[in-house]
Design a protein around this motif. Structure first.
Motif, PDB file in Angstrom:
ATOM      1  N   ARG A  20       0.834  -1.211   0.000  1.00 54.78           N
ATOM      2  CA  ARG A  20       0.000   0.000   0.000  1.00 54.78           C
ATOM      3  C   ARG A  20       0.868   1.260   0.000  1.00 54.78           C
ATOM      4  O   ARG A  20       0.579   2.221  -0.704  1.00 54.78           O
ATOM      5  CB  ARG A  20      -0.949   0.011   1.197  1.00 54.78           C
ATOM      6  CG  ARG A  20      -2.160  -0.869   1.027  1.00 54.78           C
ATOM      7  CD  ARG A  20      -3.314  -0.543   1.977  1.00 54.78           C
ATOM      8  NE  ARG A  20      -2.965  -0.142   3.313  1.00 54.78           N
ATOM      9  CZ  ARG A  20      -2.775  -0.974   4.353  1.00 54.78           C
ATOM     10  NH1 ARG A  20      -2.905  -2.269   4.192  1.00 54.78           N
ATOM     11  NH2 ARG A  20      -2.476  -0.500   5.542  1.00 54.78           N
ATOM     12  N   LEU A  21       1.929   1.227   0.796  1.00 54.94           N
ATOM     13  CA  LEU A  21       2.831   2.377   0.847  1.00 54.94           C
ATOM     14  C   LEU A  21       3.517   2.596  -0.503  1.00 54.94           C
ATOM     15  O   LEU A  21       3.629   3.736  -0.973  1.00 54.94           O
ATOM     16  CB  LEU A  21       3.872   2.193   1.953  1.00 54.94           C
ATOM     17  CG  LEU A  21       3.355   2.338   3.374  1.00 54.94           C
ATOM     18  CD1 LEU A  21       4.386   1.843   4.379  1.00 54.94           C
ATOM     19  CD2 LEU A  21       2.969   3.792   3.666  1.00 54.94           C
ATOM     20  N   LEU A  22       3.976   1.519  -1.126  1.00 54.88           N
ATOM     21  CA  LEU A  22       4.619   1.652  -2.436  1.00 54.88           C
ATOM     22  C   LEU A  22       3.644   2.135  -3.493  1.00 54.88           C
ATOM     23  O   LEU A  22       3.987   2.981  -4.323  1.00 54.88           O
ATOM     24  CB  LEU A  22       5.264   0.328  -2.853  1.00 54.88           C
ATOM     25  CG  LEU A  22       6.607   0.018  -2.209  1.00 54.88           C
ATOM     26  CD1 LEU A  22       7.069  -1.383  -2.588  1.00 54.88           C
ATOM     27  CD2 LEU A  22       7.658   1.048  -2.574  1.00 54.88           C
ATOM     28  N   ASP A  23       2.423   1.613  -3.479  1.00 53.11           N
ATOM     29  CA  ASP A  23       1.415   2.072  -4.444  1.00 53.11           C
ATOM     30  C   ASP A  23       1.169   3.573  -4.296  1.00 53.11           C
ATOM     31  O   ASP A  23       1.119   4.305  -5.292  1.00 53.11           O
ATOM     32  CB  ASP A  23       0.099   1.311  -4.258  1.00 53.11           C
ATOM     33  CG  ASP A  23       0.160  -0.138  -4.715  1.00 53.11           C
ATOM     34  OD1 ASP A  23       1.096  -0.494  -5.467  1.00 53.11           O
ATOM     35  OD2 ASP A  23      -0.726  -0.922  -4.298  1.00 53.11           O
ATOM     36  N   ALA A  24       1.020   4.010  -3.064  1.00 55.70           N
ATOM     37  CA  ALA A  24       0.790   5.436  -2.808  1.00 55.70           C
ATOM     38  C   ALA A  24       2.007   6.267  -3.199  1.00 55.70           C
ATOM     39  O   ALA A  24       1.875   7.345  -3.786  1.00 55.70           O
ATOM     40  CB  ALA A  24       0.442   5.656  -1.332  1.00 55.70           C
ATOM     41  N   ALA A  25       3.200   5.755  -2.891  1.00 55.89           N
ATOM     42  CA  ALA A  25       4.429   6.477  -3.236  1.00 55.89           C
ATOM     43  C   ALA A  25       4.589   6.578  -4.746  1.00 55.89           C
ATOM     44  O   ALA A  25       4.972   7.638  -5.264  1.00 55.89           O
ATOM     45  CB  ALA A  25       5.632   5.767  -2.611  1.00 55.89           C
ATOM     46  N   HIS A  45       3.534  13.115   4.029  1.00 55.04           N
ATOM     47  CA  HIS A  45       2.186  13.101   4.623  1.00 55.04           C
ATOM     48  C   HIS A  45       1.121  12.731   3.598  1.00 55.04           C
ATOM     49  O   HIS A  45       0.119  12.093   3.930  1.00 55.04           O
ATOM     50  CB  HIS A  45       1.867  14.431   5.331  1.00 55.04           C
ATOM     51  CG  HIS A  45       1.646  15.584   4.406  1.00 55.04           C
ATOM     52  ND1 HIS A  45       2.666  16.388   3.973  1.00 55.04           N
ATOM     53  CD2 HIS A  45       0.510  16.053   3.820  1.00 55.04           C
ATOM     54  CE1 HIS A  45       2.177  17.309   3.162  1.00 55.04           C
ATOM     55  NE2 HIS A  45       0.880  17.126   3.046  1.00 55.04           N
ATOM     56  N   GLU A  46       1.343  13.089   2.329  1.00 50.22           N
ATOM     57  CA  GLU A  46       0.382  12.729   1.279  1.00 50.22           C
ATOM     58  C   GLU A  46       0.463  11.234   0.962  1.00 50.22           C
ATOM     59  O   GLU A  46      -0.557  10.583   0.728  1.00 50.22           O
ATOM     60  CB  GLU A  46       0.628  13.571   0.024  1.00 50.22           C
ATOM     61  CG  GLU A  46      -0.385  13.363  -1.068  1.00 50.22           C
ATOM     62  CD  GLU A  46      -1.812  13.704  -0.676  1.00 50.22           C
ATOM     63  OE1 GLU A  46      -2.741  13.175  -1.327  1.00 50.22           O
ATOM     64  OE2 GLU A  46      -2.033  14.486   0.269  1.00 50.22           O
ATOM     65  N   ILE A  47       1.661  10.687   0.953  1.00 46.60           N
ATOM     66  CA  ILE A  47       1.829   9.242   0.752  1.00 46.60           C
ATOM     67  C   ILE A  47       1.164   8.495   1.899  1.00 46.60           C
ATOM     68  O   ILE A  47       0.474   7.494   1.690  1.00 46.60           O
ATOM     69  CB  ILE A  47       3.327   8.883   0.625  1.00 46.60           C
ATOM     70  CG1 ILE A  47       3.891   9.505  -0.658  1.00 46.60           C
ATOM     71  CG2 ILE A  47       3.528   7.364   0.638  1.00 46.60           C
ATOM     72  CD1 ILE A  47       5.408   9.461  -0.759  1.00 46.60           C
ATOM     73  N   SER A  48       1.331   8.997   3.105  1.00 49.37           N
ATOM     74  CA  SER A  48       0.695   8.404   4.284  1.00 49.37           C
ATOM     75  C   SER A  48      -0.830   8.425   4.133  1.00 49.37           C
ATOM     76  O   SER A  48      -1.511   7.421   4.349  1.00 49.37           O
ATOM     77  CB  SER A  48       1.123   9.180   5.532  1.00 49.37           C
ATOM     78  OG  SER A  48       0.392   8.775   6.647  1.00 49.37           O
ATOM     79  N   ARG A  49      -1.368   9.577   3.735  1.00 47.28           N
ATOM     80  CA  ARG A  49      -2.822   9.711   3.561  1.00 47.28           C
ATOM     81  C   ARG A  49      -3.333   8.761   2.480  1.00 47.28           C
ATOM     82  O   ARG A  49      -4.318   8.049   2.671  1.00 47.28           O
ATOM     83  CB  ARG A  49      -3.180  11.151   3.192  1.00 47.28           C
ATOM     84  CG  ARG A  49      -4.699  11.397   3.129  1.00 47.28           C
ATOM     85  CD  ARG A  49      -5.035  12.713   2.453  1.00 47.28           C
ATOM     86  NE  ARG A  49      -4.674  12.761   1.047  1.00 47.28           N
ATOM     87  CZ  ARG A  49      -5.327  12.132   0.063  1.00 47.28           C
ATOM     88  NH1 ARG A  49      -6.359  11.369   0.326  1.00 47.28           N
ATOM     89  NH2 ARG A  49      -4.928  12.247  -1.196  1.00 47.28           N
ATOM     90  N   ARG A  50      -2.661   8.731   1.334  1.00 42.04           N
ATOM     91  CA  ARG A  50      -3.094   7.879   0.222  1.00 42.04           C
ATOM     92  C   ARG A  50      -3.068   6.395   0.596  1.00 42.04           C
ATOM     93  O   ARG A  50      -3.897   5.630   0.129  1.00 42.04           O
ATOM     94  CB  ARG A  50      -2.201   8.080  -0.996  1.00 42.04           C
ATOM     95  CG  ARG A  50      -2.401   9.365  -1.731  1.00 42.04           C
ATOM     96  CD  ARG A  50      -1.417   9.460  -2.902  1.00 42.04           C
ATOM     97  NE  ARG A  50      -1.550  10.699  -3.614  1.00 42.04           N
ATOM     98  CZ  ARG A  50      -1.477  10.816  -4.933  1.00 42.04           C
ATOM     99  NH1 ARG A  50      -1.255   9.757  -5.682  1.00 42.04           N
ATOM    100  NH2 ARG A  50      -1.602  11.979  -5.508  1.00 42.04           N
ATOM    101  N   SER A  51      -2.078   6.011   1.374  1.00 44.72           N
ATOM    102  CA  SER A  51      -1.924   4.591   1.710  1.00 44.72           C
ATOM    103  C   SER A  51      -2.807   4.157   2.868  1.00 44.72           C
ATOM    104  O   SER A  51      -3.053   2.965   3.039  1.00 44.72           O
ATOM    105  CB  SER A  51      -0.465   4.293   2.063  1.00 44.72           C
ATOM    106  OG  SER A  51      -0.116   4.916   3.291  1.00 44.72           O
ATOM    107  N   GLY A  52      -3.267   5.121   3.655  1.00 44.45           N
ATOM    108  CA  GLY A  52      -4.033   4.781   4.846  1.00 44.45           C
ATOM    109  C   GLY A  52      -3.149   4.289   5.990  1.00 44.45           C
ATOM    110  O   GLY A  52      -3.629   3.681   6.940  1.00 44.45           O
ATOM    111  N   CYS A  53      -1.852   4.547   5.880  1.00 42.72           N
ATOM    112  CA  CYS A  53      -0.888   4.131   6.902  1.00 42.72           C
ATOM    113  C   CYS A  53      -0.265   5.384   7.520  1.00 42.72           C
ATOM    114  O   CYS A  53      -0.145   6.407   6.866  1.00 42.72           O
ATOM    115  CB  CYS A  53       0.232   3.297   6.292  1.00 42.72           C
ATOM    116  SG  CYS A  53      -0.339   1.810   5.454  1.00 42.72           S
TER     117      CYS A  53
END
Length: 192
Positions: free
Chosen positions: A11-16, A31-39
């Motif tokens: 999930r983190l890689l997908d968001a990144a 913080h945007e990668i965190s938000r997108r990933s839900g982590c």
């Protein structure tokens, strides 16, 4: 409840990948990668260490998938052209890859994850040499580089084709890449 490490990293890689491909390395925000990933952000630092290592993991995964998921089938110049067409299809269905490599070149100044990426590339060069057994390793490397560059340009430089051809025509571009790749492969085989 047990933490699913693999799913969290994915999930983190997908968001990144999405964030970096849209905004580049400098413009991307943790913080945007965190938000997108839900982590939470701490997971990013725990798994990847820092933003640069996250970018490296994202780009390495995307390029590795592309080269691993698109094998060269058969032999001769037509096999290389077929690979080029299927690689183009992969790149157009995964546009983030071309954007990530463009951002890497513009912002990083060096290839991230070069050792891992070189392994994937060397395997693809070997496949090209298997399809065109008379060519040298250097010629196979040049052929792979040309195919990747032709395919990535469609996604990473969208305004160029608008100026030259007007309305984008993906089928026309794919056909041109097939023809070009087959001609280059044929020429490489004939000159060896």
């Amino acid at each position: 409840m047990a933490w699913d490490t693999d799913a969290t990293q994915a999930r983190l890689l997908d968001a990144a990948i999405s964030e970096f491909s849209e905004r580049g390395f400098s413009g991307a925000r943790i913080h945007e990668i965190s938000r997108r990933s839900g982590c939470n952000k701490e997971r990013i630092y725990f798994y990847f260490g820092n933003k640069a290592k996250l970018f490296e993991a994202a780009l390495t995964r995307e390029l590795g998938s592309a080269l691993d998921d698109v094998p060269i089938k058969g032999s001769g110049p037509q096999a290389v052209a077929d690979f080029a067409g299927r690689y183009f299809d992969f790149v157009t269905s995964h546009p983030n890859l071309a954007r990530l490599t463009s951002w890497e070149g513009l912002e990083r100044g060096y290839p991230v994850g070069a050792e891992k990426r070189a392994i994937h590339s060397a395997l693809k060069v070997s496949e090209i040499r298997g399809a065109l057994p008379r060519i040298s390793e250097a010629v196979a490397e040049d052929l792979l580089l040309t195919i990747i560059t032709l395919c990535h340009a469609w996604m990473s430089n969208p305004n160029v084709h608008l100026v030259i051809t007007g309305t984008p025509n993906q089928d026309r571009r794919r056909s041109a890449i097939l023809r070009t790749s087959e001609l280059l492969a044929r020429d490489a085989s004939d000159c060896s």
